[in-house]
Motif scaffolding. Structure first.
Motif, PDB file in Angstrom:
ATOM      1  N   ARG A 246      10.537   8.097   6.269  1.00 17.54           N
ATOM      2  CA  ARG A 246       9.581   6.997   6.415  1.00 17.54           C
ATOM      3  C   ARG A 246       9.073   6.886   7.847  1.00 17.54           C
ATOM      4  O   ARG A 246       9.840   6.936   8.796  1.00 17.54           O
ATOM      5  N   GLY A 248       6.665   4.026   9.293  1.00 15.68           N
ATOM      6  CA  GLY A 248       5.884   2.833   8.957  1.00 15.68           C
ATOM      7  C   GLY A 248       5.691   2.747   7.461  1.00 15.68           C
ATOM      8  O   GLY A 248       6.646   2.809   6.690  1.00 15.68           O
ATOM      9  N   LYS A 249       4.449   2.626   7.031  1.00 12.61           N
ATOM     10  CA  LYS A 249       4.200   2.502   5.593  1.00 12.61           C
ATOM     11  C   LYS A 249       4.043   3.856   4.906  1.00 12.61           C
ATOM     12  O   LYS A 249       3.716   3.933   3.731  1.00 12.61           O
ATOM     13  N   TYR A 250       4.262   4.923   5.657  1.00 12.08           N
ATOM     14  CA  TYR A 250       4.084   6.277   5.115  1.00 12.08           C
ATOM     15  C   TYR A 250       5.414   6.988   4.904  1.00 12.08           C
ATOM     16  O   TYR A 250       6.409   6.667   5.542  1.00 12.08           O
ATOM     17  N   TYR A 251       5.363   7.994   4.044  1.00 20.55           N
ATOM     18  CA  TYR A 251       6.414   8.997   4.013  1.00 20.55           C
ATOM     19  C   TYR A 251       5.809  10.273   4.580  1.00 20.55           C
ATOM     20  O   TYR A 251       4.723  10.691   4.143  1.00 20.55           O
TER      21      TYR A 251
ATOM     22  N   LEU B 241       7.762  -7.270  11.158  1.00 22.42           N
ATOM     23  CA  LEU B 241       6.957  -6.506  12.117  1.00 22.42           C
ATOM     24  C   LEU B 241       6.905  -7.212  13.468  1.00 22.42           C
ATOM     25  O   LEU B 241       7.095  -6.589  14.509  1.00 22.42           O
ATOM     26  N   ASN B 316      15.496  -0.889  10.511  1.00 19.56           N
ATOM     27  CA  ASN B 316      14.845   0.066   9.612  1.00 19.56           C
ATOM     28  C   ASN B 316      14.959  -0.379   8.156  1.00 19.56           C
ATOM     29  O   ASN B 316      14.004  -0.277   7.375  1.00 19.56           O
ATOM     30  N   LEU B 319      12.552  -3.154   7.613  1.00 17.16           N
ATOM     31  CA  LEU B 319      11.163  -2.657   7.612  1.00 17.16           C
ATOM     32  C   LEU B 319      10.855  -1.953   6.294  1.00 17.16           C
ATOM     33  O   LEU B 319       9.759  -2.052   5.749  1.00 17.16           O
ATOM     34  N   LYS B 320      11.836  -1.234   5.782  1.00 16.54           N
ATOM     35  CA  LYS B 320      11.632  -0.545   4.509  1.00 16.54           C
ATOM     36  C   LYS B 320      11.419  -1.561   3.392  1.00 16.54           C
ATOM     37  O   LYS B 320      10.503  -1.438   2.586  1.00 16.54           O
ATOM     38  N   ASP B 323       8.266  -4.238   4.825  1.00 13.42           N
ATOM     39  CA  ASP B 323       6.987  -3.711   5.315  1.00 13.42           C
ATOM     40  C   ASP B 323       6.527  -2.563   4.412  1.00 13.42           C
ATOM     41  O   ASP B 323       5.492  -2.647   3.756  1.00 13.42           O
ATOM     42  N   PHE B 324       7.323  -1.515   4.338  1.00 13.91           N
ATOM     43  CA  PHE B 324       6.941  -0.342   3.540  1.00 13.91           C
ATOM     44  C   PHE B 324       6.611  -0.729   2.102  1.00 13.91           C
ATOM     45  O   PHE B 324       5.549  -0.375   1.577  1.00 13.91           O
ATOM     46  N   PHE B 325       7.514  -1.450   1.456  1.00 15.65           N
ATOM     47  CA  PHE B 325       7.276  -1.763   0.039  1.00 15.65           C
ATOM     48  C   PHE B 325       6.149  -2.774  -0.151  1.00 15.65           C
ATOM     49  O   PHE B 325       5.404  -2.674  -1.120  1.00 15.65           O
ATOM     50  N   SER B 327       3.526  -2.925   1.676  1.00 17.99           N
ATOM     51  CA  SER B 327       2.296  -2.130   1.838  1.00 17.99           C
ATOM     52  C   SER B 327       2.031  -1.223   0.635  1.00 17.99           C
ATOM     53  O   SER B 327       0.894  -1.036   0.237  1.00 17.99           O
ATOM     54  N   ASN B 328       3.079  -0.626   0.110  1.00 16.26           N
ATOM     55  CA  ASN B 328       2.883   0.398  -0.921  1.00 16.26           C
ATOM     56  C   ASN B 328       2.975  -0.107  -2.355  1.00 16.26           C
ATOM     57  O   ASN B 328       2.381   0.471  -3.259  1.00 16.26           O
TER      58      ASN B 328
END
Lengths: 272, 361
Positions: A246, A248-251, B241, B316, B319-320, B323-325, B327-328
């Motif tokens: 990961r 940020g929002k990417y893999y 964030l 981390n 954030l996962k 933030d990550f989820f 966003s996705n």
């Protein structure tokens, strides 16, 4: 039988080229051929030992052979370096997004490589050479720790002779036989024969090198959206599931490994 | 959706019928030495635990209705802690392993929320995971309402109700001397055909009775959660964030012993590692649960590690999830089940961390 996404294909090692004391290029013959787009990566299996991700260094136009230029740094690569031609390895992929060559048309392409980071860029160079009329010029700036650490020693002079191609190599520490530039690769970017207002920067190398090259390219006037970075992360599955890579929002495995700096610039600690 | 009434005494018949075609898992109670958690909100909260055990291996009298979620995360039924992902370089035709489908009883709304996250990971991405897909498609989900909650439960803080209204095949809501049984899918309807002797269409009175019970548990949980001041789900991405450089991550990790239990008990965590082994001529690829609080999670060959400090790993993880989820997937990868809170020997509490991050903005 359903395809198992974790299962590798067989590939026979046809030839091993010793590039430097720590780096070898493995020329593989994948069973049934193997197609990829430049910049995409694969997971390579050393049977019974494990997998590691690599970006092929060969011409994507050739599907019968696959070159992987690999430094001996870890468990999988140490075992790989002990293999001989004729032995079998596995490959899985290709994964991720490569270089968007359609966006390169009409541009000056400034390619900056560091160490074994020239491997994916070699594949990109082959792709660019095959479509050279699409670009204004292709400029390669390559930095290596010392003359003996330079990869593709025989190929680089050949590339330099090509039309519309300009090549310069620099080493951090020279030796008695070295007559080229001495200094970090960032010291040979400002004089690159490109129009920085119409230039794309393509960077691949160790994280610290990518960081300072990116800052230099920004200084020289290249926009964040025009800087392409090849991001290396721990990648286990290659499929956007295992969670290791990961950013940020990417893999890195699914959305990269090639990103523009525009995509990454607001993410903390991208160079770590 | 059709709703029926099923008498208490007929629940085992329902289970027996399911067990004919499925590996059926049912809730059993594990008594806790602590009788009640006395909460500052003056609520007296239950402390017993529930485990989902194989119907064929438990005594019928031990089967209970679980008042809240089981101890183990539901994802453990779909990706096992350690299992074979594939064999490779097999010359003979690869063998296909057939598993009996599972039927899971006592799945709660927090678990169903988490399954949406797991589905996103294992059915989405570049390609679907074949093992997860076959298990998930074959599984039967018998969800149920939570008439009670544990001290650590906080689903309502993220607008997840303690009763399911979608994403199940059946749902059981305890009512008087039996259960309201919702039948939500075609798969469930077909099963219900052979149970019609046991089922009576629910009356409007029963449905509204269930509504009142659901409202009551909502109110009790809301009152309980007031003390934690958990930030609203809409703010989660922003607070993790903006709190990136906060000292809270270091403060909160002082008591972490790096056991990774929070990750392994988490129902939305999904990370894994592919690891190869060879024995007696065959080479296998295992898929092992991995966790981002383990120190080598992001270590690469050569030794570089982007998350070398514990506080970086905690950050981390947040954030996962937030933030990550967001966003996705559009929402956070946290269902408020509180399993990570209960299991942590260092008393690291996600409710407290989120509140501190919110207050330090």
């Amino acid at each position: 039988m359903k395809k198992n996404i974790y299962q590798p294909l067989k590939a026979v090692i046809e030839e091993i080229i010793e590039e430097t004391p720590a780096i070898k290029t493995f020329r593989l013959k994948p069973e049934g051929g193997f197609k990829f787009a430049t910049g995409q990566f694969i997971e390579m299996t050393v049977p019974g030992v494990g997998e590691a991700p690599f970006t092929p260094s060969s011409d994507p136009g050739i599907s019968e052979k696959l070159d992987l230029t690999i430094m001996n740094v870890g468990e999988v690569t140490a075992k790989l370096h002990s293999l001989r031609p004729g032995e079998v390895v596995g490959i899985r992929g290709p994964y991720g997004k490569g270089y968007p060559l359609d966006k390169f048309k009409g541009k000056d392409i400034l390619i900056v490589g560091g160490g074994v980071g020239l491997a994916p860029l070699r594949s990109l160079l082959f792709s660019l050479f095959a479509t050279i009329s699409n670009y204004n010029k292709v400029v390669l700036r390559y930095g290596s720790r010392s003359p003996k650490d330079i990869v593709y020693k025989n190929l680089i002079p050949e590339w330099a002779k090509r039309d519309k191609v300009d090549v310069l190599v620099s080493v951090d520490i020279g030796d008695s036989g070295w007559q080229g530039n001495v200094g970090l690769v960032t010291t040979i970017l400002g004089d690159a024969p490109v129009d920085f207002t119409n230039t794309l920067g393509i960077v691949c190398g160790p994280p610290i090198m990518m960081k300072f090259v990116t800052l230099k390219l920004l200084d020289l006037g290249i926009k964040p959206a025009d800087i392409y970075l090849s991001m290396e992360k721990s990648m286990s599955c290659g499929l956007g599931k295992c969670g290791h890579c990961r950013i940020g929002k990417y893999y890195a495995c699914k959305d990269g490994p090639v990103f523009t700096y525009e995509q990454l610039k607001d993410i903390h600690d991208i160079w770590d | 959706m059709e709703t029926y009434f099923l008498k208490n005494d007929d629940l085992v018949k329902f289970y027996e019928h399911l067990a004919e075609d499925y590996d059926l898992y049912v809730p059993v109670r594990e008594k806790s030495p602590v009788k009640r958690d006395e909460c500052t909100c003056r609520a007296s909260l239950p402390t017993d635990d529930y485990f989902l055990k194989k119907f064929s291996q438990v005594k019928k009298e031990d089967i209970v209705f679980n008042d809240y979620r089981a101890v183990e995360p539901t994802r453990a039924f779909f990706t096992h802690y350690k299992e074979e992902a594939c064999e490779y370089f097999e010359d003979a035709g690869a063998k296909e392993k057939r598993e009996r489908p599972v039927a899971l009883c006592g799945i709660k709304n927090c678990d169903l929320f988490s399954l949406k996250v797991q589905d996103f990971v294992f059915l989405g991405g570049s390609e679907a995971d074949p093992l997860y897909k076959s298990r998930r498609e074959a599984a039967l989900i018998i969800a149920s309402d939570c008439p009670h909650f544990k001290e650590a439960c906080f689903c309502r803080a993220f607008d997840i109700n303690p009763y399911p209204t979608e994403a199940f095949d059946f749902n059981l809501s305890p009512l008087n001397n039996g259960y309201l049984l919702d039948i939500a899918t075609q798969k469930a309807k077909l099963i219900a055909v052979s149970l019609k002797n046991l089922l009576v269409p629910a009356t409007l009175g029963q449905i509204s009775g269930r509504g009142a019970k659901r409202e009551s548990v909502n109110m009790r949980m809301d009152e309980h959660l007031t003390q934690y001041k958990i930030p609203k789900k809409e703010t989660l991405q922003d607070i993790v964030l903006s709190g990136y450089n906060s000292g809270i991550w270091q403060e909160e990790m002082r008591t972490c012993v790096e056991c990774n239990a929070c990750v392994f008990m988490c129902d939305t965590c999904h990370c894994f590692l592919l690891s190869d082994t060879s024995s007696s001529g065959s080479v296998k690829r295992l898929r092992l649960w991995d966790g981002c609080l383990l120190k080598n999670f992001t270590k690469v060959a050569g030794g570089a590690n982007a998350l070398k400090m514990r506080y970086m790993r905690l950050r981390n993880r947040y954030l996962k999830k937030f933030d990550f989820f967001v966003s996705n997937l559009g929402y956070q990868a946290c269902c408020g089940c509180g399993r990570c809170i209960e299991v942590c020997p260092g008393k690291i509490d996600i409710r407290r961390i989120l509140r501190k991050l919110y207050e330090s903005r």
